[in-house]
Design a protein around this motif. Structure first.
Motif, mmCIF file in Angstrom:
data_model
loop_
_atom_site.group_PDB
_atom_site.id
_atom_site.type_symbol
_atom_site.label_atom_id
_atom_site.label_comp_id
_atom_site.label_asym_id
_atom_site.label_seq_id
_atom_site.Cartn_x
_atom_site.Cartn_y
_atom_site.Cartn_z
ATOM 1 N N LYS A 101 0.843 -1.194 0.000
ATOM 2 C CA LYS A 101 0.000 0.000 0.000
ATOM 3 C C LYS A 101 0.879 1.245 0.000
ATOM 4 C CE LYS A 101 -3.852 -2.205 2.407
ATOM 5 N NZ LYS A 101 -3.299 -3.440 2.992
ATOM 6 N N ASP A 128 1.992 5.063 4.912
ATOM 7 C CA ASP A 128 1.132 5.533 6.000
ATOM 8 C C ASP A 128 -0.345 5.487 5.624
ATOM 9 O OD1 ASP A 128 0.582 6.456 8.541
ATOM 10 O OD2 ASP A 128 0.737 8.573 7.963
ATOM 11 N N SER A 129 -0.762 4.410 4.981
ATOM 12 C CA SER A 129 -2.172 4.343 4.582
ATOM 13 C C SER A 129 -2.980 3.438 5.505
ATOM 14 C CB SER A 129 -2.282 3.858 3.128
ATOM 15 O OG SER A 129 -1.663 2.602 2.986
ATOM 16 N N GLY A 130 -2.331 2.857 6.522
ATOM 17 C CA GLY A 130 -3.069 1.986 7.428
ATOM 18 C C GLY A 130 -3.874 2.786 8.442
ATOM 19 N N SER A 131 -4.789 2.088 9.085
ATOM 20 C CA SER A 131 -5.531 2.741 10.160
ATOM 21 C C SER A 131 -5.247 2.000 11.453
ATOM 22 C CB SER A 131 -7.034 2.723 9.849
ATOM 23 O OG SER A 131 -7.434 1.386 9.598
ATOM 24 N N GLY A 132 -5.667 2.552 12.557
ATOM 25 C CA GLY A 132 -5.391 1.922 13.842
ATOM 26 C C GLY A 132 -4.020 2.315 14.357
ATOM 27 N N THR A 133 -3.677 1.787 15.514
ATOM 28 C CA THR A 133 -2.405 2.181 16.123
ATOM 29 C C THR A 133 -1.247 1.333 15.616
ATOM 30 O OG1 THR A 133 -2.839 0.729 17.998
ATOM 31 C CG2 THR A 133 -3.489 3.041 18.220
ATOM 32 N N LYS A 158 0.525 -0.304 12.502
ATOM 33 C CA LYS A 158 0.511 -0.146 11.047
ATOM 34 C C LYS A 158 1.567 -1.029 10.405
ATOM 35 C CE LYS A 158 -1.336 4.516 11.169
ATOM 36 N NZ LYS A 158 -1.201 5.892 10.684
ATOM 37 N N GLU A 187 5.539 -4.431 11.306
ATOM 38 C CA GLU A 187 4.393 -3.802 11.957
ATOM 39 C C GLU A 187 4.940 -2.819 12.978
ATOM 40 O OE1 GLU A 187 0.480 -5.821 13.039
ATOM 41 O OE2 GLU A 187 1.550 -5.783 14.955
ATOM 42 N N THR A 196 2.373 2.473 16.767
ATOM 43 C CA THR A 196 2.555 3.929 16.813
ATOM 44 C C THR A 196 2.353 4.488 18.227
ATOM 45 O OG1 THR A 196 0.238 4.227 16.166
ATOM 46 C CG2 THR A 196 1.893 4.285 14.401
#
Lengths: 163, 774
Positions: free
Chosen positions: B430, B433-438, B440, B637, B640
């Motif tokens: 992807k 920085d396109s993931g969501s949640g804490t 990534k 993974e 953050t």
């Protein structure tokens, strides 16, 4: 100097030691049981792992005097002392878990406690069990494979000859 | 081919799982003394006075050594170069009255026990005059900084500058120019067996040496040079095993010459084993700061690259004089095609510990800079990072960019990129920085496009190897070679190469144990990814000689031209009529037999041509220096909230020419990743910025990856490009797998959270700071 009796691999050894000698020093320097290795002498690497009353200890962190009267098992106590190996030793060979080999004996002594207490451990259990034993050659992958293989073989044998 | 590419059992494995007798740490000699070094607490000082009288009076103390007693010839301790090599810096003494790092030995004691030696060094009184210190190499280069060595203005030990093309023109042609500063830190190889030596000097001044070393003949040469004695006075015994090296046992330490001098004084063998703390301050990968400026066209073609590298070599130049060159050439100048390039290296003295050899030898620091910046370029210009690298890559058949007269005969960079990308599922990657949640996830990769298989073509570096193979009457073979097995399986692969060439089963070939510098041909070290390729070539050459003579004797016995014979599975047979055959044992027995033999039919003479041990000897340098390729993809993974990075999956693709031992090759790569990941994320050999003393002198403070932190899923793809100059097509493998993890992980972290860390190690604190959370 004082004299103590150590029970090592089923045999009694009378040995004269200084009061502050560690079990590692006595095994290696006074009894020539050189399978137990010194990697750091400060409880950080696990090369010196042996079993005392079935529990893994860092022999560099235990006074020899404190092990008197207890059942000590070192790598020399696994297998039959001849060409027949403990399943873990055989699995370490078969899985290619041995490179330089310096951590190997401590690693096997640690895994031996795990397999004695946990049947068919999963990967997390294996990795946490050996987290106190450092290896710089293998990345642990084939060591984990070897412990799994040994567990499977031991379970297979148990199936063949149920008690 | 029957054995090549399979995974026969390691010949050393049985002993290693039952006790492991063959390590130098186990050597015990009659009458052996134990010695201990007294080390300076100060990082920069002049010794004014040493009083050893109290130590000498302690019962059990047999000898004391102080700086005034050591030979005064300066040397470089690095094994693989001549002691007075012009490219190196001769700035070492066995003991000096000037201290330049905290931990430098200033005296030594030999005693009947280690306990007494330890007590005795406490009784030595040393008066020091402290001198001003400098720990930062860029500060050390400034005017007015404390000068560590008279010969080095501004503390610069060496300053190689190389380049080609027209840098100004190249930058003028660029559509975009990128600049970055990438820094790396000090890490230790963490071999598990401490450095140890036992030196025994007889009354005629002959020294017998046991040492945990990566180079048998290096110990002989450097010890003889430092002691100012002929090399023939030093005999070094080859230990069957070394408990890891990774470059950390590539130079003579303080311990070998000190033990030798103490043995000379006492007439008894002297043993010195380093504590783990002493090991930590004996060798390390050098911190290097890289200023990297790159010009590219819109399409991603390099037009110009300029790099400036500052290497902290510590108190002495030693490896730092060579690491800087490998770093510059194989890490920055030559990895990709760029017509206008310039690189400046600075190997700088500081009052830090002396750096050493470490797997990759300068390349991990460069790869982190170069491969991080390429991803930065691709991100900004929206270019495909795989295509970008492919566009600037070398290709098979082109001249080797560095080694004159050598062609990249086998070179499969494209295949490595493609197969690795497919295996990891690169197309699923992807945007950053396109993931969501804490937590990534991100994917990244890095390449080591150009590396070595040994050192043919390089100035001042030994490269040849030699082997002796002898057949026995029971059909087995003994292989004697000086190549040290430091755990990476040299004994196994060399026996395998011999067995394949001789047509013997693997278990019929045995490595001679405890050979020494008087009995085997000279060999370069186990380093520079060279053993399989270079020593393998020597073994194959010796085995060919053996096979030729084996077939000649068999030809006489079978009354047939040897050219019509083949050997396989321990039997020599007629190619056209395989039923006509002899076992190797029968042929060797005949060669070793008395001239006339009594049989059923009475005495029967054999011929002179059959007589004599079937033996082959080789000594040669390889014809080429083929480049392996390493490409590594990782998925990470990043938490953050905590800044923790977990590596989830690893896919390596290596062009290694030809797989010799599959399981061993996988093991090399998996272990290489552990070292690379430790370098990227956690390991750090820290020193107190004021006192200069080591703060991470044991494994409780020096954090290397355990089985828990390591990823569960490490896959190896091996591309076989069949190097024509290599044994059965093999080239090398060991080092490139350790150079790529740091940039691959850094690139994956960027992909996960959109943050670029240019300073190793990438700790949780740095990630949180970059995310604005600290």
């Amino acid at each position: 100097m004082k004299t103590i009796e150590l029970q090592i691999n089923g045999a009694a050894h009378e040995v004269s030691i200084e009061a502050d000698e560690t079990l590692l020093q006595v095994l290696r320097n006074r009894l020539d049981l050189i399978g137990t290795k010194k990697g750091c002498d400060s409880g950080g690497c696990g090369c010196c792992s042996v079993q005392v009353d079935g529990k893994v200890v860092y022999s560099c962190m235990m006074y020899a005097a404190g092990a008197a009267g207890k059942a000590i098992t070192t790598i020399e106590g696994l297998g039959d002392g001849g060409t027949t190996l403990d399943p873990l030793q055989q699995a370490f060979i078969d899985a290619g878990a041995v490179q330089c080999g310096y951590c190997t004996c401590g690693m096997i002594m640690n895994a031996s406690e795990l397999l004695a207490t946990t049947k068919n451990p999963d990967e997390d259990q294996i990795r946490h069990a050996i987290a106190g034993n450092l290896c710089r050659c293998t990345g642990y992958t084939k060591i984990v494979d070897a412990i799994k293989l040994a567990a499977t073989r031991i379970a297979g044998r148990a199936m063949e000859s149920p008690e | 081919m029957s054995l090549i590419g399979t995974s026969p059992q390691r010949p050393d494995a049985f002993d290693k799982v039952t006790g492991g007798k063959g390590f130098p740490v186990n050597v015990k000699l009659p009458g052996m003394l134990h010695a201990k070094l007294l080390r300076s607490p100060y990082p920069h000082a002049r010794i004014l006075r040493i009083d050893t009288s109290a130590a000498e009076k302690l019962p059990g103390v047999k000898a004391v050594l102080v700086p005034s007693e050591v030979p005064k010839r300066k040397y470089t301790p690095v094994y693989f170069v001549p002691a007075a090599a012009g490219s190196m810096v001769q700035d070492m003494l066995i003991m000096s009255d000037t201290v330049r790092f905290a931990g430098q030995p200033v005296a030594a004691v030999a005693a009947t026990s280690l306990r007494i030696a330890e007590q005795a060094i406490e009784l030595i009184e040393v008066d020091y005059e402290e001198l001003p210190t400098v720990f930062d190499p860029e500060e050390a280069m400034q005017p007015g900084a404390p000068q560590l060595h008279e010969h080095a203005a501004n503390n610069v030990a060496v300053n190689p500058v190389m380049g080609f093309g027209d840098l100004d023109k190249g930058f003028a042609e660029a559509d975009h120019i990128f600049e970055g500063v990438y820094s790396s830190h000090r890490v230790h190889t963490c071999y598990m067996e401490p450095r140890v030596c036992i030196v025994d000097c007889d009354r005629q001044g002959n020294y017998t040496v046991h040492s945990s070393t990566q180079h048998l003949f290096g110990v002989r040469e450097k010890l003889a040079y430092a002691l100012e004695i002929p090399e023939s006075k030093v005999r070094v015994i080859k230990a069957p095993y070394i408990g890891g090296g990774f470059g950390g046992k590539l130079d003579i330490g303080y311990i070998e010459p000190v033990a030798a001098l103490l043995s000379r004084k006492t007439g008894r063998p002297v043993r010195i084993e380093q504590t783990r703390h002493e090991d930590f301050i004996s060798t390390a990968r050098h911190p290097i700061k890289v200023y990297l400026k790159t010009g590219v066209k819109k399409d991603g073609t390099f037009t110009a690259r300029h790099a400036r590298s500052i290497l902290d070599t510590g108190a002495h130049a030693t490896h730092g004089a060579e690491v800087i060159n490998v770093h510059g050439v194989f890490g920055l100048l030559m990895t990709y095609r760029c017509p206008n390039s310039k690189w400046e290296g600075y190997t700088v003295y500081t009052n830090n510990m002396i750096g050493g050899g470490y797997r990759g030898y300068g390349s991990p620091q460069a790869c982190f800079a170069a491969e991080s910046q390429i991803d930065e370029i691709c991100e900004q210009l929206k270019l495909d990072p795989i295509e970008f690298r492919r566009k600037n890559a070398w290709h098979a058949g082109e001249p080797h960019p560095m080694v004159p007269g050598v062609t990249l005969d086998s070179y499969a960079f494209d295949e490595c990129l493609q197969s690795g990308a497919e295996r990891i599922g690169w197309s699923q990657r992807k945007k950053a920085d396109s993931g969501s949640g804490t937590k990534k996830r991100g994917m990244g990769f890095a390449c080591q496009p150009l590396w070595v298989s040994g050192c043919v073509g390089f100035p001042d570096i030994y490269e040849h190897s030699g082997a002796i193979i002898k057949l026995n009457v029971d059909g087995t073979a003994d292989l004697a070679i000086a190549t040290m097995d430091i755990g990476s399986g040299q004994t196994t692969t060399l026996c395998q190469i011999a067995a394949e060439e001789l047509g013997l089963p693997m278990e019929a070939v045995r490595m001679v144990q405890n050979s020494d510098t008087t009995t085997v041909p000279v060999d370069a070290p186990t380093h520079a990814s060279r053993a399989t390729y270079s020593a393998g070539n020597a073994v194959q050459a010796a085995a060919r000689t053996v096979r030729e003579r084996l077939l000649k004797v068999a030809g006489i016995m079978l009354d047939i031209n040897p050219e019509q014979l083949a050997v396989a599975n321990g039997r020599v047979s007629v190619k056209a009529d395989p039923k006509r055959s002899l076992s190797v044992a029968e042929v060797v027995t005949r060669a070793e037999s008395p001239f006339v033999q009594h049989g059923k039919n009475g005495p029967a003479p054999t011929t002179l041509e059959e007589k004599g041990t079937i033996i082959g000897v080789s000594s040669l340098a390889p014809k080429s220096n083929p480049s392996p390729v390493s490409v590594e993809f990782v998925e990470v993974e990043v938490d953050t909230e905590t800044g923790q990075v977990q590596v989830l999956r690893v896919v390596y693709a290596h062009d290694l020419g030809k797989l010799i031992h599959r399981n061993g090759a996988e093991g090399q790569v998996e272990g290489g990743f552990q070292q690379g990941m430790g370098y990227a994320l956690m390991e750090n050999l820290l020193f107190d910025p004021v006192s200069g003393s080591c703060l991470a002198g044991d494994f409780l403070d020096y954090k290397m990856p355990t089985a828990v932190e390591m990823p569960r899923d490490i896959q190896s793809i091996f591309i076989e490009s069949n190097e024509p100059s290599g044994p059965f097509g093999a080239k090398s493998l060991s080092e490139p797998c350790i150079t790529v993890p740091a940039p691959a992980i850094a690139n994956a972290i960027y992909n996960a959270i959109g943050v670029r860390i240019r300073e190793l190690p990438i700790t949780p604190e740095k990630i949180l700071a970059a995310l604005g959370k600290l």
